[in-house]
Design a protein around this motif. Structure first.
Motif, PDB file in Angstrom:
ATOM      1  N   LYS A 186       0.829  -1.209   0.000  1.00 54.40           N
ATOM      2  CA  LYS A 186       0.000   0.000   0.000  1.00 54.40           C
ATOM      3  C   LYS A 186       0.868   1.266   0.000  1.00 54.40           C
ATOM      4  O   LYS A 186       0.615   2.193  -0.763  1.00 54.40           O
ATOM      5  CB  LYS A 186      -0.895   0.034   1.253  1.00 54.40           C
ATOM      6  N   VAL A 187       1.866   1.288   0.889  1.00 55.43           N
ATOM      7  CA  VAL A 187       2.606   2.533   1.092  1.00 55.43           C
ATOM      8  C   VAL A 187       3.535   2.844  -0.091  1.00 55.43           C
ATOM      9  O   VAL A 187       3.592   3.989  -0.555  1.00 55.43           O
ATOM     10  CB  VAL A 187       3.411   2.477   2.422  1.00 55.43           C
ATOM     11  N   ALA A 188       4.240   1.829  -0.603  1.00 57.37           N
ATOM     12  CA  ALA A 188       5.270   2.106  -1.621  1.00 57.37           C
ATOM     13  C   ALA A 188       4.684   2.764  -2.887  1.00 57.37           C
ATOM     14  O   ALA A 188       5.179   3.816  -3.307  1.00 57.37           O
ATOM     15  CB  ALA A 188       6.049   0.830  -1.945  1.00 57.37           C
ATOM     16  N   PRO A 189       3.626   2.192  -3.513  1.00 56.88           N
ATOM     17  CA  PRO A 189       3.115   2.859  -4.717  1.00 56.88           C
ATOM     18  C   PRO A 189       2.488   4.217  -4.417  1.00 56.88           C
ATOM     19  O   PRO A 189       2.592   5.149  -5.219  1.00 56.88           O
ATOM     20  CB  PRO A 189       2.060   1.886  -5.263  1.00 56.88           C
ATOM     21  N   ALA A 190       1.842   4.330  -3.244  1.00 56.64           N
ATOM     22  CA  ALA A 190       1.204   5.611  -2.899  1.00 56.64           C
ATOM     23  C   ALA A 190       2.267   6.706  -2.816  1.00 56.64           C
ATOM     24  O   ALA A 190       2.125   7.774  -3.426  1.00 56.64           O
ATOM     25  CB  ALA A 190       0.459   5.482  -1.572  1.00 56.64           C
ATOM     26  N   LEU A 191       3.347   6.436  -2.082  1.00 57.56           N
ATOM     27  CA  LEU A 191       4.402   7.456  -1.939  1.00 57.56           C
ATOM     28  C   LEU A 191       5.085   7.713  -3.280  1.00 57.56           C
ATOM     29  O   LEU A 191       5.402   8.858  -3.614  1.00 57.56           O
ATOM     30  CB  LEU A 191       5.454   7.022  -0.916  1.00 57.56           C
ATOM     31  N   ALA A 192       5.301   6.648  -4.041  1.00 64.82           N
ATOM     32  CA  ALA A 192       6.003   6.818  -5.317  1.00 64.82           C
ATOM     33  C   ALA A 192       5.267   7.813  -6.215  1.00 64.82           C
ATOM     34  O   ALA A 192       5.891   8.614  -6.911  1.00 64.82           O
ATOM     35  CB  ALA A 192       6.137   5.469  -6.025  1.00 64.82           C
TER      36      ALA A 192
ATOM     37  N   TYR B 263     -11.455  -5.272  -6.412  1.00 60.14           N
ATOM     38  CA  TYR B 263     -10.958  -4.684  -7.650  1.00 60.14           C
ATOM     39  C   TYR B 263      -9.767  -3.778  -7.417  1.00 60.14           C
ATOM     40  O   TYR B 263      -9.512  -3.329  -6.319  1.00 60.14           O
ATOM     41  CB  TYR B 263     -12.035  -3.931  -8.412  1.00 60.14           C
ATOM     42  N   GLY B 264      -9.084  -3.543  -8.546  1.00 59.52           N
ATOM     43  CA  GLY B 264      -7.823  -2.805  -8.466  1.00 59.52           C
ATOM     44  C   GLY B 264      -6.697  -3.829  -8.413  1.00 59.52           C
ATOM     45  O   GLY B 264      -6.908  -5.000  -8.093  1.00 59.52           O
ATOM     46  N   ARG B 265      -5.508  -3.387  -8.811  1.00 54.99           N
ATOM     47  CA  ARG B 265      -4.346  -4.274  -8.772  1.00 54.99           C
ATOM     48  C   ARG B 265      -3.283  -3.630  -7.900  1.00 54.99           C
ATOM     49  O   ARG B 265      -3.179  -2.403  -7.830  1.00 54.99           O
ATOM     50  CB  ARG B 265      -3.786  -4.499 -10.185  1.00 54.99           C
ATOM     51  N   GLU B 266      -2.490  -4.451  -7.244  1.00 56.83           N
ATOM     52  CA  GLU B 266      -1.371  -3.931  -6.457  1.00 56.83           C
ATOM     53  C   GLU B 266      -0.095  -4.487  -7.062  1.00 56.83           C
ATOM     54  O   GLU B 266       0.052  -5.698  -7.235  1.00 56.83           O
ATOM     55  CB  GLU B 266      -1.519  -4.339  -4.993  1.00 56.83           C
TER      56      GLU B 266
ATOM     57  N   GLU C 195       0.064  -1.525 -13.706  1.00 59.10           N
ATOM     58  CA  GLU C 195      -1.384  -1.421 -13.503  1.00 59.10           C
ATOM     59  C   GLU C 195      -1.727  -0.973 -12.079  1.00 59.10           C
ATOM     60  O   GLU C 195      -2.743  -0.334 -11.857  1.00 59.10           O
ATOM     61  CB  GLU C 195      -2.105  -2.712 -13.892  1.00 59.10           C
ATOM     62  N   GLY C 196      -0.852  -1.330 -11.115  1.00 53.07           N
ATOM     63  CA  GLY C 196      -1.112  -0.939  -9.729  1.00 53.07           C
ATOM     64  C   GLY C 196      -1.039   0.571  -9.528  1.00 53.07           C
ATOM     65  O   GLY C 196      -1.626   1.111  -8.601  1.00 53.07           O
ATOM     66  N   LEU C 197      -0.339   1.260 -10.415  1.00 52.79           N
ATOM     67  CA  LEU C 197      -0.168   2.710 -10.248  1.00 52.79           C
ATOM     68  C   LEU C 197      -1.445   3.485 -10.558  1.00 52.79           C
ATOM     69  O   LEU C 197      -1.648   4.593 -10.056  1.00 52.79           O
ATOM     70  CB  LEU C 197       0.983   3.217 -11.120  1.00 52.79           C
ATOM     71  N   CYS C 198      -2.302   2.870 -11.402  1.00 47.13           N
ATOM     72  CA  CYS C 198      -3.586   3.549 -11.722  1.00 47.13           C
ATOM     73  C   CYS C 198      -4.337   3.857 -10.442  1.00 47.13           C
ATOM     74  O   CYS C 198      -5.074   4.827 -10.357  1.00 47.13           O
ATOM     75  CB  CYS C 198      -4.523   2.640 -12.516  1.00 47.13           C
ATOM     76  N   ALA C 199      -4.168   2.976  -9.453  1.00 52.15           N
ATOM     77  CA  ALA C 199      -4.933   3.120  -8.219  1.00 52.15           C
ATOM     78  C   ALA C 199      -4.434   4.295  -7.370  1.00 52.15           C
ATOM     79  O   ALA C 199      -5.063   4.652  -6.380  1.00 52.15           O
ATOM     80  CB  ALA C 199      -4.838   1.825  -7.425  1.00 52.15           C
ATOM     81  N   TYR C 200      -3.297   4.862  -7.715  1.00 47.27           N
ATOM     82  CA  TYR C 200      -2.746   5.959  -6.911  1.00 47.27           C
ATOM     83  C   TYR C 200      -2.535   7.242  -7.708  1.00 47.27           C
ATOM     84  O   TYR C 200      -1.831   8.142  -7.270  1.00 47.27           O
ATOM     85  CB  TYR C 200      -1.441   5.496  -6.236  1.00 47.27           C
TER      86      TYR C 200
END
Ligand code: NAI
Length: 781
Positions: A176-182, A467-470, A474-479
């Motif tokens: 959760k944290v890594a893509p959000a911060l990125a 739904y959504g991918r981590e 594709e996981g970046l779309c969520a952030y």
């Protein structure tokens, strides 16, 4: 145990990992933790404890967050966000890299803490969880670095509320944290109440890395704290991993708030063994599928489907293997199966198994430790597909099994579940494997392997698995969200009138269902007037029954999803060609309907848009991810299924085509509700569809009230996604009603879109029209 005895029994001696450093760290922190807010620690209270499930001992005291704590955390995250985003990709990459390095440096501390807090064997926390955590931060340091060049139109969402479960405490934090911060977001994260310690140790690492205050905030507490986060007004996105039940509740509470939402929920994943499989490998795979982490894994291969001819041999070999599983102190490096997370979870597993009277139960002959939450590895054979334990997630070391005869039957059984998270298949026949993998309704499929994860390969489910991918691109779309600020959408009112018809011929349009023009079930129609008050025609008012018929027709057109992109492109070009032949007529109709002058531009853009998606139909490719195994993870783009859409009110023809074309280009079947105020251009369009070789049921068109049809469409269990571009305020209603089967939603939250511009097409439409399935194919013997 003497050396002689070891040689005689060939048994493992105990090899316990020392917990001294982990305890020292806990004591050093005062053995009581507050929240990590705005870069500092709040005063700890002794509201609840974190316990070691292997022996019941208290590890530390924890603090239950109050509403004020959550407000303070969100405030800190909001304040820190613009500066964090403003650091730019490289600036953020440096911090993510520093976090990865620190996690690596303290890897043993994290592994031991995780095992103490969660009960999982140290072998797993040391060799799987913590290395994966580091990998996630390294990988996303790279994503931050590449954001500006590779995602030039993307920007951060803002403040993300993240709620994680107890089965992979630090790994879920990393996901959760890594893509959000990125991507430039800041976070407020709540670990599960049973397992907060590694998240708190991560806060310590954030301080060591000098992460700016407020970028990461960690609050502890139970579900009520989770609810304070999901209902907080100043949070832009909720990312949740946990039970399907709570996921559905979060969908309902966030409905209509404009919050972005991703849900990673439960599963009942099939583990399919064909009769030509390498049986010994398949059995070792099963150990990793269902006894890894005591079966408390959302994608655990918990449903064994074994081909009839080998079932007896397979089950007996499996029982022999189960008898060798070692259970006990999770800190012992020789242990295969550790402790279940908490007495509550142990009770829930016990109740589910004890409540079952079907099939034949076998439990591994292990000696259960006298204290702690231990449950023997269990196999239940001969269950009917409808049996409760075949359908419900047990979330414990319990495997249920049934047999199948043919590959077709295997697929039917595998898909006979409300979930769709993962599946595993074993066969030595590559043709069979690659034939079956796309037919399984699951976000991840492992071929001759199981439970493989990597930051480069998106992970996530279908159906009620969320739904959504981590992970992965594709996981970046969520952030992220597209750059720019949205304008408010103005309501589009139908014209009224009292003049007679423009054309004396009866122009009563019908509905378009299953490739045929159909009269409405209710027998009601409404007059459609032009701006000058002249009657332009009549359209039916579709009711729930018509909607059900349209969904049934769309469900019946499954073959479309199996067609090639090339064929779908041909049909889209053909629609464009037939529309082009009637350009002027459609342009006039659009002008009469809207009272404007955009008719010609709308038709021209419609033709272009059909060309655009004809072009994409055979080019919106998947990827082969470079995961760190000898093999590939094939990210395949699949259609979502049946998509329902409320088309734009202000662009009668272009609005319909802008929703229809990407959806059908990607292989979906559609139920489209036309512009409510100006429906006649869409009804004229039936004839274009009829002459363009569009198979019956692929496009179904309804006219009528958006508000009346929103809840029935969003609540229909055979619809997989609902979009709304309507000017009626449907977002809340659609998102709330979608919770029933957790269908994907894409709603406008009252924001306008200029359909004539590039905003009306592109990647966001293609993304909404597809699901990514990662098929892992390892190479070699
Ligand atoms: P849960 O879904 O209640 O808990 C997961 C997280 O959500 C925790 O942090 C919890 O505090 C939080 N939470 C609980 N209620 C909430 C609410 N109303 N709003 C916001 N956050 C809330 O899962 P629980 O009770 O720990 O386990 C129950 C079952 O859920 C398990 O037996 C298993 O079947 C499933 N589960 C699935 C997981 C997965 O990875 N898919 C993980 C954990 C549990």
């Amino acid at each position: 145990m003497t050396v002689k005895e070891i040689f005689e029994t060939m048994d493992y001696g105990p090899a316990p990992e020392s917990a001294a450093d982990a305890f020292a760290w806990i004591v050093d922190q005062g053995a009581a933790f507050g929240h990590f807010l705005d870069g500092t620690w709040t005063k700890p209270r002794k509201d609840f404890q974190s316990k070691n499930p292997a022996n019941g001992e208290t590890l530390a005291d924890l603090t239950q967050a109050s509403q004020e704590d959550i407000d303070a955390a969100v405030k800190a995250a909001r304040k820190a966000q613009p500066k964090w985003e403003g650091l730019g990709g490289h600036g953020r990459a440096k911090y993510l890299y520093a976090l990865a390095r620190l996690l690596q440096k303290h890897s043993r501390l994290f592994a031991v803490l995780e095992t103490l807090d969660n009960g999982k064997p140290i072998r797993e926390s040391r060799d799987i969880d913590i290395p994966q955590v580091q990998r996630h931060f390294y990988y996303h340091a790279g994503m931050a670095q590449l954001m500006e060049s590779e995602l030039p139109n993307a920007q951060a969402l803002g403040v993300c509320g993240q709620i994680i479960p107890w089965n992979f405490p630090l790994l879920m934090l990393a996901w959760k944290v890594a893509p959000a911060l990125a991507m430039g977001n800041t976070v407020v994260l709540k670990p599960a109440e049973y397992t907060s310690l590694t998240a708190l140790a991560f806060a310590d690492i954030c301080q060591q890395a000098g992460l700016p205050a407020g970028v990461v905030n960690i609050v502890t507490g139970d579900g009520t704290v989770g609810e304070m986060i999901t209902t907080h007004e100043d949070i832009d996105k909720i990312a949740f991993t946990g039970s399907t039940e709570v996921g559905k509740r979060i969908r309902e509470t966030t409905a209509g708030t404009g919050k972005s939402l991703t849900l990673e929920l439960g599963g009942k994943s099939a583990y399919i063994v064909f009769d030509d499989a390498d049986i010994d490998s398949a059995i070792e795979g099963l150990v990793d599928a269902i006894w890894f982490n005591q079966g408390q894994v959302c994608c655990a291969g918990s449903r064994l489907l074994v081909q009839e001819g080998i079932a007896e041999r397979f089950h007996s070999k499996l029982k022999a293997r189960m008898a060798t599983l070692r259970m006990g102190n999770p800190l012992d490096k020789c242990i295969d199966v550790g402790a279940v997370v908490d007495p509550t979870q142990l009770q829930s597993i016990t109740d589910m198994v004890d409540g079952n009277t079907d099939g034949v139960l076998y439990q591994a002959p292990v000696t259960l430790p006298v204290e702690g939450c231990f449950y023997a590895p269990t196999l239940i054979t001969g269950l009917a597909p409808s049996s409760k334990l075949m359908q419900e997630e047990i979330f414990g070391p319990v495997l249920v099994s049934t047999t199948f005869r043919t590959p077709t039957e295997a697929v039917a059984l595998a898909n006979n579940t409300r979930y769709g998270l993962a599946a595993t298949l074993w066969t030595e026949n590559v043709n069979l494997a690659l034939d079956i993998a796309p037919k399984l309704v699951a976000g991840v499929v492992w071929v001759n392997a199981t439970n493989l994860f990597d930051a480069a390969a998106g992970f996530g489910g279908r159906r009620e698995s969320g739904y959504g991918r981590e992970g992965g691109w594709e996981g970046l779309c969520a952030y992220t969200k597209p750059k720019g600020t949205a304008k408010a959408l103005k309501p589009v009112e139908a014209f009224s009138g009292d003049k007679g018809p423009v054309d004396p011929l009866d122009r009563t349009a019908k509905l378009y269902i299953g490739g045929k023009q159909a009269r409405p079930d209710g027998g009601y129609s409404q007059n459609i007037y032009g701006k000058n008050g002249a009657l332009l025609g009549q359209v039916p008012i579709a009711n729930r029954k018509d909607l059900r018929n349209a969904v049934e027709a769309a469900q019946g057109a499954k073959g479309w999803s199996g067609t090639t992109g090339h064929l779908r492109a041909q049909i889209l070009y053909y629609i464009a060609e037939n529309l082009s032949a009637r350009k002027e007529e459609f342009a006039t109709r659009v002008n009469l309907l809207t009272g404007g002058k955009t008719g010609a531009a709308e038709v021209e853009t419609s033709i272009r848009r059909l060309f655009t998606y004809a072009a994409w139909a055979d080019k919106y490719d998947g990827q082969a991810h470079g995961v760190p195994i000898r093999g590939v993870a094939l990210a395949m783009k699949e259609p979502v299924g049946v998509i329902g859409a409320f088309c734009a009110d202000d662009a009668p023809l272009l609005g319909l085509i802008s929703a229809m074309a990407p959806a059908i280009a990607m292989g979906n079947r559609t139920v489209l509700v036309t512009s409510e105020a100006y429906p006649l251009a869409a009804t004229d369009f039936y004839q274009v569809l009829e002459t363009s070789d569009v198979p019956a049921g692929v496009v179904n068109i309804l006219t009528g009230s958006h508000a009346e049809l929103a809840t029935p469409l969003a609540g229909h269990l055979d619809v997989d996604a609902v979009w709304s571009f309507s000017s009626s305020p449907l977002s809340q209603e659609i998102e709330a009603a979608s919770a029933g089967n957790l269908k994907r939603t894409w709603v406008n939250n009252g924001c306008a879109r200029d359909w004539l511009s590039a905003e009306g097409e592109g990647h966001s439409f293609l993304e909404a029209s597809t699901e990514v399935k990662n098929i892992w194919v390892p190479y070699g013997e």
